[in-house]
Design a protein around this motif. Structure first.
Motif, PDB file in Angstrom:
ATOM      1  N   TRP A  41       9.117  11.777   2.425  1.00 31.63           N
ATOM      2  CA  TRP A  41       8.273  10.638   2.059  1.00 31.63           C
ATOM      3  C   TRP A  41       7.876   9.845   3.300  1.00 31.63           C
ATOM      4  CZ3 TRP A  41       5.492   9.008  -1.877  1.00 31.63           C
ATOM      5  CH2 TRP A  41       5.085   7.675  -1.912  1.00 31.63           C
ATOM      6  N   SER A  69      -2.281   6.264 -13.390  1.00 30.20           N
ATOM      7  CA  SER A  69      -1.249   6.724 -12.460  1.00 30.20           C
ATOM      8  C   SER A  69      -1.743   8.048 -11.880  1.00 30.20           C
ATOM      9  CB  SER A  69       0.057   6.910 -13.219  1.00 30.20           C
ATOM     10  OG  SER A  69       1.014   7.474 -12.368  1.00 30.20           O
ATOM     11  N   LYS A 118      -7.567   4.549  -5.836  1.00 32.89           N
ATOM     12  CA  LYS A 118      -7.217   4.132  -7.202  1.00 32.89           C
ATOM     13  C   LYS A 118      -8.278   4.575  -8.205  1.00 32.89           C
ATOM     14  CE  LYS A 118      -3.811   1.462  -5.533  1.00 32.89           C
ATOM     15  NZ  LYS A 118      -2.403   1.769  -5.722  1.00 32.89           N
ATOM     16  N   ARG A 149       0.122   2.588   3.625  1.00 28.43           N
ATOM     17  CA  ARG A 149       1.269   2.572   2.700  1.00 28.43           C
ATOM     18  C   ARG A 149       1.380   1.231   1.977  1.00 28.43           C
ATOM     19  NH1 ARG A 149       5.149   6.714   3.218  1.00 28.43           N
ATOM     20  NH2 ARG A 149       4.743   8.165   4.927  1.00 28.43           N
ATOM     21  N   GLU A 150       1.050   0.173   2.695  1.00 27.55           N
ATOM     22  CA  GLU A 150       1.106  -1.175   2.110  1.00 27.55           C
ATOM     23  C   GLU A 150       0.109  -1.301   0.950  1.00 27.55           C
ATOM     24  OE1 GLU A 150       0.289  -5.056   4.410  1.00 27.55           O
ATOM     25  OE2 GLU A 150       1.949  -4.077   5.463  1.00 27.55           O
ATOM     26  N   GLN A 151      -1.139  -0.834   1.198  1.00 29.31           N
ATOM     27  CA  GLN A 151      -2.196  -0.971   0.188  1.00 29.31           C
ATOM     28  C   GLN A 151      -1.994  -0.021  -0.996  1.00 29.31           C
ATOM     29  OE1 GLN A 151      -4.012  -3.543   0.275  1.00 29.31           O
ATOM     30  NE2 GLN A 151      -3.269  -4.025   2.332  1.00 29.31           N
ATOM     31  N   MET A 152      -1.363   1.138  -0.728  1.00 31.87           N
ATOM     32  CA  MET A 152      -1.066   2.086  -1.804  1.00 31.87           C
ATOM     33  C   MET A 152      -0.217   1.430  -2.891  1.00 31.87           C
ATOM     34  SD  MET A 152      -0.009   5.482   0.357  1.00 31.87           S
ATOM     35  CE  MET A 152       1.257   5.944  -0.818  1.00 31.87           C
ATOM     36  N   ASP A 153       0.666   0.545  -2.472  1.00 31.39           N
ATOM     37  CA  ASP A 153       1.616  -0.074  -3.404  1.00 31.39           C
ATOM     38  C   ASP A 153       1.063  -1.287  -4.139  1.00 31.39           C
ATOM     39  OD1 ASP A 153       3.498   1.797  -2.864  1.00 31.39           O
ATOM     40  OD2 ASP A 153       4.516   0.631  -1.317  1.00 31.39           O
ATOM     41  N   THR A 154      -0.138  -1.741  -3.754  1.00 31.62           N
ATOM     42  CA  THR A 154      -0.703  -2.910  -4.434  1.00 31.62           C
ATOM     43  C   THR A 154      -1.596  -2.454  -5.592  1.00 31.62           C
ATOM     44  OG1 THR A 154      -2.693  -3.004  -3.047  1.00 31.62           O
ATOM     45  CG2 THR A 154      -0.750  -4.195  -2.242  1.00 31.62           C
ATOM     46  N   ASP A 155      -1.827  -3.349  -6.541  1.00 28.65           N
ATOM     47  CA  ASP A 155      -2.687  -3.004  -7.679  1.00 28.65           C
ATOM     48  C   ASP A 155      -4.152  -2.913  -7.279  1.00 28.65           C
ATOM     49  OD1 ASP A 155      -0.763  -2.646  -9.534  1.00 28.65           O
ATOM     50  OD2 ASP A 155      -0.799  -4.691 -10.312  1.00 28.65           O
ATOM     51  N   GLN A 179      -2.368   7.961  -4.300  1.00 30.40           N
ATOM     52  CA  GLN A 179      -2.343   6.505  -4.476  1.00 30.40           C
ATOM     53  C   GLN A 179      -3.260   5.768  -3.506  1.00 30.40           C
ATOM     54  OE1 GLN A 179       1.926   7.090  -4.089  1.00 30.40           O
ATOM     55  NE2 GLN A 179       2.216   5.484  -5.605  1.00 30.40           N
ATOM     56  N   THR A 180      -3.844   6.489  -2.560  1.00 34.74           N
ATOM     57  CA  THR A 180      -4.744   5.830  -1.604  1.00 34.74           C
ATOM     58  C   THR A 180      -6.132   5.618  -2.202  1.00 34.74           C
ATOM     59  OG1 THR A 180      -5.477   7.924  -0.615  1.00 34.74           O
ATOM     60  CG2 THR A 180      -3.548   6.881   0.368  1.00 34.74           C
TER      61      THR A 180
END
Length: 371
Positions: A337, A195, A202, A30-36, A199-200
């Motif tokens: 979620w 987008s 990119k 989840r942490e990495q999903m939110d990073t660019d 999201q896992t």
């Protein structure tokens, strides 16, 4: 022929699983999903330096370990199980395979050692905004000769395209489909992160405007290489999907044992039993298809094209169905979620479409076996 895994292969699975359990729990995903950038640099380095995963199936003369596609498949299966966020599939399965099968010795010497050591993040840009996975979809143009080439056009859905330092591009020249290597920071290149539902993993759109490129292999013979690479990628993806499918099956069965309704575990109700039984049947069948594909890929035998399409079509549907049933068995909580069920559902849906959907591959299979 014995299709059972050897002791060494089982040991590899155990090692990779314990590494991923520690480094890619749900919180890290989840942490990495939110990073660019979409991955943890420290974990990527550890995977390369301590386990040698990036160089696992790259030949030893180019800095790899020289294992077969079966070992790579085992690693991909474990990565699919833990939804590892890392540019592994793009660098190792797509880019490294393209270089290995390109027949271009200079390109192999130049690029493979960097991929094997984890220093080079590479990817393969085939698809364009049309979304086609066959040769007719390639319209990006390359002009020039010798060592002086320029590329113009747009590639889309490029896995990890926004962070790759090496982009292998399929483009059209006067002689036909040809492969080129482009530096991630080359002049005239514009990279836009897309987008996406999943999201896992990119994806990016890459635009080329007179971007300098280096020819790889023989001009006009790129599709011969790419069709094999896409078959190998389909099998690699099937292995990854099988890992995820087994994980959601385990998740569903575990929940059915502990969730109590009307004074008894929901797993004792016939409807839930049937769902779990159907999932088990599909997951085991999917494993058979993926494992046979891994063996064909390791042997590079004549069955590879047809088995790749068969595995991609069947495993994609089995994985997506398993993730949907997992949500049903979890009931209300499965839709939230906070629960990991949706992460696997989204990965399953995007993987189903990657490299062509099941309908496309069934059509391809029919052509390949002459129906």
């Amino acid at each position: 022929m014995n299709f059972a895994f050897t002791e060494d292969q089982e040991e590899l699975r155990k090692t990779v699983r314990s590494f991923l359990d520690a480094k890619s729990p749900e919180t890290a995903v989840r942490e990495q999903m939110d990073t660019d950038q979409g991955y943890d640099v420290a974990v990527w380095k550890q995977a390369a330096e301590q386990l040698g995963l990036q160089g696992l199936h790259i030949p030893e003369e180019y800095g790899g370990s020289g294992y077969t596609y079966v070992e790579l498949g085992i690693v991909l299966e474990e990565m699919g199980r833990s939804l590892l966020c890392a540019p592994f599939f793009s660098s190792v399965v797509l880019a490294a395979n393209t270089l290995i099968h390109s027949g271009d010795e200079a390109a192999k010497q130049a690029y493979l050692p960097g991929i094997a050591s984890g220093e080079t993040i590479a990817t393969l840009a085939i698809t364009e905004p049309s979304g086609k996975w066959d040769e007719s979809g390639i319209t990006v143009a390359a002009t020039g000769s010798g060592t002086d080439w320029k590329i113009n056009g747009t590639k889309s859905f490029v896995i990890d395209g926004h962070i790759a330092s090496l982009i292998l591009v399929a483009a059209k020249t006067d002689k036909g489909t040809t492969l080129f290597a482009v530096d991630g920071d080359a002049a005239g290149i514009t990279r836009t992160q897309l987008s996406t539902m999943d999201q896992t993993r990119k994806q990016a759109k890459i635009e080329f405007a007179d971007t300098p490129a280096t020819l790889i292999g023989t001009e006009g013979e790129g599709w011969t290489v790419l069709s094999r690479v896409l078959d190998l990628a389909a099998i690699g993806l099937a292995a990854e999907q099988v890992g995820g499918a087994q994980k959601v099956l385990d998740m569903a069965v575990e929940y059915a044992k502990v969730r109590v309704q009307f004074g008894r575990p929901i797993g004792s109700f016939q409807a839930i039993k049937h769902k779990c039984a159907d999932m088990l049947l599909e997951v085991e069948s999917a494993k058979s298809a993926a494992y046979y594909g891994m063996w064909c890929a390791a042997e590079l035998n004549d069955e590879l094209p047809s088995v790749a399409s068969l595995a991609k079509a069947y495993v994609s549907e089995a994985y997506f169905h398993a993730t949907a049933e997992n949500i049903q068995i979890h009931g209300g909580i499965g839709f939230t979620w906070e629960h990991p069920a949706h992460l696997y559902f989204k990965r399953a849906k995007s993987s189903e479409l990657l490299f062509g959907d099941p309908t496309y591959h069934r059509e391809l299979l029919a052509q390949r076996i002459g129906i």
